[in-house]
Design an enzyme around this catalytic site. Structure first.
Site, short mmCIF file in Angstrom:
data_model
loop_
_atom_site.label_atom_id
_atom_site.label_comp_id
_atom_site.label_asym_id
_atom_site.label_seq_id
_atom_site.Cartn_x
_atom_site.Cartn_y
_atom_site.Cartn_z
CG ASP A 31 -2.03 1.00 1.17
OD1 ASP A 31 -1.78 2.17 0.78
OD2 ASP A 31 -3.16 0.64 1.52
CB ILE A 32 1.52 4.01 -2.38
CG1 ILE A 32 0.14 4.44 -2.84
CG2 ILE A 32 2.17 3.02 -3.35
CD1 ILE A 32 0.16 5.26 -4.12
CD GLN A 94 -15.05 -0.18 -1.92
OE1 GLN A 94 -16.19 -0.31 -1.51
NE2 GLN A 94 -14.56 -0.91 -2.91
CG HIS A 100 -8.91 -3.06 -1.57
ND1 HIS A 100 -9.95 -2.37 -2.19
CD2 HIS A 100 -8.46 -2.23 -0.61
CE1 HIS A 100 -10.09 -1.18 -1.63
NE2 HIS A 100 -9.21 -1.08 -0.64
CG HIS A 102 -6.62 -2.25 3.67
ND1 HIS A 102 -5.81 -1.22 3.26
CD2 HIS A 102 -7.86 -1.99 3.21
CE1 HIS A 102 -6.54 -0.35 2.58
NE2 HIS A 102 -7.79 -0.80 2.53
#
Length: 150
Positions: A31-32, A94, A100, A102
Site C-alpha cells: 500500500d502506498i 472504501q 481488496h 488490507h
C-alpha cells in the site's frame, strides 16, 4: 477488468506497484499510503466493485492469500499482530472500488504503526439494541435461507 479501475491497471501492469505475491486469481502489493510498516493489499485479478459483488471463489482465494501473506508478514517484520480490513462503500472508507483486503501488520512500537482506532474495543454496548439488531438480522437471514430452499 475495468479500464477506469486503478487496481485493474496495476494487475495489467499499466500502473507500477511493489508486488508481494501473485497467483492465477490474486495479486498482492504494498500500500502506498500505509497505516503501518508492511501494510499491503490483496486483490482479486478479476474486477469486482466490493464485498457485495465479488464471486465466492474470488473471495475465498483473496482471503486465503491474505492469510498466507499475513503469517509471512508477521514473521518477517517481527510484527506483534495483524489486521485484515475490508472497507465496503464510500461511507465505510472504501476509496478504490475494486474489492481488496488490507493486510496491516501491527506493532507495539508506534514509530512503525500509525493506525489508531476510531472506537474503543471492550466498551460494552447497549445490550437491548444488540439483541434487537441481532434478532432482526437473524430473521432476515433465516428468511433468505428459507426462500432459497423452496
Amino acid at each position: 477488468m475495468s479500464d477506469q479501475c486503478l487496481f485493474c491497471s496495476i494487475v495489467a501492469g499499466n500502473v507500477p506497484s511493489v508486488k508481494v505475491a501473485e497467483d492465477d486469481t490474486t495479486y498482492a502489493f504494498m500500500d502506498i499510503n500505509p497505516g503501518s510498516d508492511g501494510h499491503m493489499l490483496v486483490i482479486p485479478k478479476r474486477h469486482s466493485k466490493d464485498l457485495f459483488e465479488i464471486p465466492a471463489d474470488d473471495l475465498t482465494a483473496v482471503t486465503l492469500a491474505a492469510q498466507r501473506i499475513a503469517k509471512a508478514a508477521v514473521a518477517e517484520f517481527d510484527a506483534d499482530g495483524v489486521n485484515l480490513l475490508n472497507c465496503c462503500g464510500a461511507d465505510a472508507w472504501q476509496t478504490v472500488f475494486h474489492f481488496h483486503l488490507h493486510v496491516i501488520p501491527r506493532y507495539v512500537d508506534k514509530t512503525r504503526d500509525r493506525l489508531v482506532l476510531p472506537w474503543q474495543p471492550g466498551t460494552p454496548g447497549d445490550i437491548e439494541a444488540i439483541v434487537t439488531l441481532g434478532s432482526r438480522l437473524s430473521a432476515t437471514l433465516d428468511g433468505r435461507l428459507s426462500a432459497t430452499l423452496d
